[in-house]
Design a protein around this motif. Structure first.
Motif, PDB file in Angstrom:
ATOM      1  N   ASP A  10       0.939  -1.542  -0.586  1.00 48.55           N
ATOM      2  CA  ASP A  10      -0.455   0.000   0.018  1.00 48.55           C
ATOM      3  C   ASP A  10       0.624   1.305  -0.094  1.00 48.55           C
ATOM      4  N   LEU A  11       2.144   1.211   0.817  1.00 46.98           N
ATOM      5  CA  LEU A  11       2.825   2.675   1.096  1.00 46.98           C
ATOM      6  C   LEU A  11       3.461   2.944  -0.613  1.00 46.98           C
ATOM      7  N   LEU A  12       3.669   1.881  -1.392  1.00 45.55           N
ATOM      8  CA  LEU A  12       4.263   1.643  -2.466  1.00 45.55           C
ATOM      9  C   LEU A  12       3.537   2.543  -3.503  1.00 45.55           C
ATOM     10  N   GLY A  13       2.475   1.770  -3.188  1.00 46.41           N
ATOM     11  CA  GLY A  13       0.964   1.702  -4.496  1.00 46.41           C
ATOM     12  C   GLY A  13       1.341   2.834  -4.381  1.00 46.41           C
ATOM     13  N   VAL A  14       0.750   4.080  -2.882  1.00 42.33           N
ATOM     14  CA  VAL A  14       0.351   4.953  -3.146  1.00 42.33           C
ATOM     15  C   VAL A  14       1.479   6.147  -3.373  1.00 42.33           C
ATOM     16  N   LEU A  15       2.720   5.938  -3.040  1.00 41.30           N
ATOM     17  CA  LEU A  15       3.602   6.438  -3.827  1.00 41.30           C
ATOM     18  C   LEU A  15       4.142   6.975  -4.766  1.00 41.30           C
ATOM     19  N   ALA A  16       3.450   5.785  -5.344  1.00 39.52           N
ATOM     20  CA  ALA A  16       3.998   5.560  -7.322  1.00 39.52           C
ATOM     21  C   ALA A  16       2.926   6.015  -7.592  1.00 39.52           C
ATOM     22  N   TYR A  17       1.679   5.949  -7.383  1.00 40.27           N
ATOM     23  CA  TYR A  17       0.623   6.984  -7.905  1.00 40.27           C
ATOM     24  C   TYR A  17       0.483   9.035  -7.708  1.00 40.27           C
ATOM     25  N   ALA A  18       1.687   9.558  -6.098  1.00 41.16           N
ATOM     26  CA  ALA A  18       1.338  10.582  -5.857  1.00 41.16           C
ATOM     27  C   ALA A  18       2.647  10.875  -6.732  1.00 41.16           C
ATOM     28  N   GLU A  19       4.092  10.052  -7.002  1.00 44.60           N
ATOM     29  CA  GLU A  19       4.847  11.001  -8.023  1.00 44.60           C
ATOM     30  C   GLU A  19       4.617  10.671  -9.518  1.00 44.60           C
ATOM     31  N   LEU A  20       3.779  10.156 -10.131  1.00 43.43           N
ATOM     32  CA  LEU A  20       2.775   9.720 -10.815  1.00 43.43           C
ATOM     33  C   LEU A  20       2.165  11.324 -11.020  1.00 43.43           C
ATOM     34  N   THR A  21       1.424  11.504 -10.224  1.00 40.75           N
ATOM     35  CA  THR A  21       0.171  12.558 -10.652  1.00 40.75           C
ATOM     36  C   THR A  21       1.121  14.193 -10.302  1.00 40.75           C
ATOM     37  N   ALA A  22       2.225  14.133  -9.241  1.00 39.59           N
ATOM     38  CA  ALA A  22       2.730  14.597  -9.505  1.00 39.59           C
ATOM     39  C   ALA A  22       3.769  15.634 -10.798  1.00 39.59           C
ATOM     40  N   PHE A  23       3.797  14.011 -10.921  1.00 35.77           N
ATOM     41  CA  PHE A  23       5.280  14.569 -12.508  1.00 35.77           C
ATOM     42  C   PHE A  23       3.514  15.636 -13.673  1.00 35.77           C
ATOM     43  N   LEU A  24       2.303  14.750 -13.578  1.00 28.09           N
ATOM     44  CA  LEU A  24       1.807  15.049 -14.490  1.00 28.09           C
ATOM     45  C   LEU A  24       1.096  16.663 -14.663  1.00 28.09           C
ATOM     46  N   ARG A  25       0.676  16.909 -13.188  1.00 26.80           N
ATOM     47  CA  ARG A  25       0.160  18.200 -12.580  1.00 26.80           C
ATOM     48  C   ARG A  25       1.902  19.057 -13.276  1.00 26.80           C
ATOM     49  N   LEU A  26       2.809  19.107 -12.529  1.00 33.44           N
ATOM     50  CA  LEU A  26       3.884  20.037 -12.514  1.00 33.44           C
ATOM     51  C   LEU A  26       4.586  20.381 -14.294  1.00 33.44           C
ATOM     52  N   ALA A  27       3.925  18.995 -15.332  1.00 36.49           N
ATOM     53  CA  ALA A  27       3.978  19.480 -16.463  1.00 36.49           C
ATOM     54  C   ALA A  27       3.408  19.615 -16.965  1.00 36.49           C
ATOM     55  N   GLU A  28       2.311  19.775 -16.841  1.00 34.07           N
ATOM     56  CA  GLU A  28       1.137  20.986 -16.754  1.00 34.07           C
ATOM     57  C   GLU A  28       0.784  22.187 -16.171  1.00 34.07           C
ATOM     58  N   ASP A  29       1.393  22.705 -15.293  1.00 32.95           N
ATOM     59  CA  ASP A  29       1.511  23.791 -14.859  1.00 32.95           C
ATOM     60  C   ASP A  29       3.038  24.650 -14.764  1.00 32.95           C
ATOM     61  N   ALA A  30       3.658  23.583 -15.840  1.00 33.78           N
ATOM     62  CA  ALA A  30       4.606  24.081 -17.038  1.00 33.78           C
ATOM     63  C   ALA A  30       4.194  24.708 -18.091  1.00 33.78           C
ATOM     64  N   ALA A  31       3.573  24.095 -18.551  1.00 36.19           N
ATOM     65  CA  ALA A  31       3.082  24.919 -19.836  1.00 36.19           C
ATOM     66  C   ALA A  31       2.292  25.767 -20.011  1.00 36.19           C
ATOM     67  N   THR A  32       1.196  26.416 -18.444  1.00 34.18           N
ATOM     68  CA  THR A  32      -0.352  26.586 -19.001  1.00 34.18           C
ATOM     69  C   THR A  32       0.133  27.933 -17.836  1.00 34.18           C
ATOM     70  N   LEU A  33       1.066  27.773 -16.926  1.00 38.06           N
ATOM     71  CA  LEU A  33       1.424  28.993 -15.596  1.00 38.06           C
ATOM     72  C   LEU A  33       2.913  29.229 -15.483  1.00 38.06           C
ATOM     73  N   ALA A  34       3.847  28.449 -15.823  1.00 37.80           N
ATOM     74  CA  ALA A  34       5.323  29.539 -15.873  1.00 37.80           C
ATOM     75  C   ALA A  34       5.366  31.012 -16.660  1.00 37.80           C
ATOM     76  N   PRO A  35       6.480  32.089 -16.059  1.00 36.07           N
ATOM     77  CA  PRO A  35       5.042  33.042 -16.778  1.00 36.07           C
ATOM     78  C   PRO A  35       6.926  33.234 -17.672  1.00 36.07           C
ATOM     79  N   THR A  36       7.710  32.745 -17.673  1.00 38.86           N
ATOM     80  CA  THR A  36       9.571  32.626 -18.379  1.00 38.86           C
ATOM     81  C   THR A  36       9.689  31.221 -18.739  1.00 38.86           C
ATOM     82  N   LEU A  37      10.147  31.389 -20.389  1.00 35.00           N
ATOM     83  CA  LEU A  37      10.386  30.296 -20.460  1.00 35.00           C
ATOM     84  C   LEU A  37      12.110  29.872 -19.418  1.00 35.00           C
ATOM     85  N   THR A  38      12.632  30.042 -18.869  1.00 34.94           N
ATOM     86  CA  THR A  38      13.327  29.618 -17.443  1.00 34.94           C
ATOM     87  C   THR A  38      12.724  29.457 -16.713  1.00 34.94           C
TER      88      THR A  38
END
Length: 245
Positions: A10-38
């Motif tokens: 269970d611990l590894l399962g919840v952590l694996a999905y947490a990391e996967l969703t963190a990747f997806l959300r951060l990639a989305e935020d980078a594409a839509t919210l970041a103010p500069t290319l840097t």
């Protein structure tokens, strides 16, 4: 079929999905919210780190003879709901979520990992390392507050909302997954007794099933979550924000 304790899976399962969703959300935020290319590149680097962490945990599940998809499945609804409730509206909210929200969730997993086998514990701790995230986010948020101190109140309220949602979801997960709750109860009990009782030669999680006294278990978890809010206060201070009650 894995013979690993259910709490470890269970611990590894919840952590694996947490990391996967963190990747997806951060990639989305980078594409839509970041103010500069840097900034877009910096947040994309963070997303790449989260995906690497997902692969690390996923591979550990596979090595234990566990289907990663099956291990993650029980946590999809809870984690998706947390992200839906804490969708950032702007760049600074995205940064605070990446640091404060993800940080308190990581504390939850790290505490549970204190009572698993040494190899699994090492993988969990590696996946939850905060150094890269801390440096980038702290610099950006502190710079924004220096330019406009009035942002502090807004971001502090946002952070408190995220933590409240994270703790609420954590309680639900613990109530629904009693073997994972046992890991947290062990961590809470060890803390109350002055330190961890985890051994390096294997997990201390009982394998015969969850405790019958679920009410007591949830009280212990509540105490543990109260301690996690202390770490939340530390992160708030690092960002230059005032911790709330």
């Amino acid at each position: 079929m894995s013979d690993s304790p259910a709490g470890v899976v269970d611990l590894l399962g919840v952590l694996a999905y947490a990391e996967l969703t963190a990747f997806l959300r951060l990639a989305e935020d980078a594409a839509t919210l970041a103010p500069t290319l840097t900034d877009r590149a910096e947040l994309s680097d963070l997303a790449a780190t989260e995906y690497a962490n997902f692969r690390l945990v996923r591979d550990r599940l596979s090595a234990l003879g566990v289907d990663p998809e099956e291990a993650m499945a029980p946590f999809v609804a809870s984690l998706d709901d947390w992200h839906a409730q804490t969708r950032p509206r702007d760049w600074l909210e995205a940064l605070v979520k990446a640091y404060v929200g993800t940080g308190i969730a990581g504390d939850f997993y790290r505490e549970a990992a204190r009572h698993v086998d040494q190899e699994t514990r090492a993988i969990v701790n590696e996946a939850l390392a905060e150094e890269v995230r801390s440096q980038f986010v702290v610099e950006r948020v502190r710079a924004a507050l220096a330019d406009n101190p009035k942002l502090g109140g807004k971001l502090a309220l946002w952070a408190r909302r995220m933590v409240g949602e994270a703790l609420s979801q954590g309680h639900r997960v613990a109530a629904a997954r009693p073997h994972l709750a046992l890991l947290l109860v062990s961590a809470a009990s060890a803390e109350a007794n002055g330190g961890s009782s985890a051994k390096d030669d294997g997990p201390s999680t009982p394998t015969g099933g969850p405790s019958a006294d679920s009410g007591t278990d949830l009280v212990e978890i509540g105490r543990l979550f109260a301690r996690l809010t202390e770490e939340h206060g530390r992160r708030m201070s690092a960002l230059g924000l005032v911790p709330g009650p």
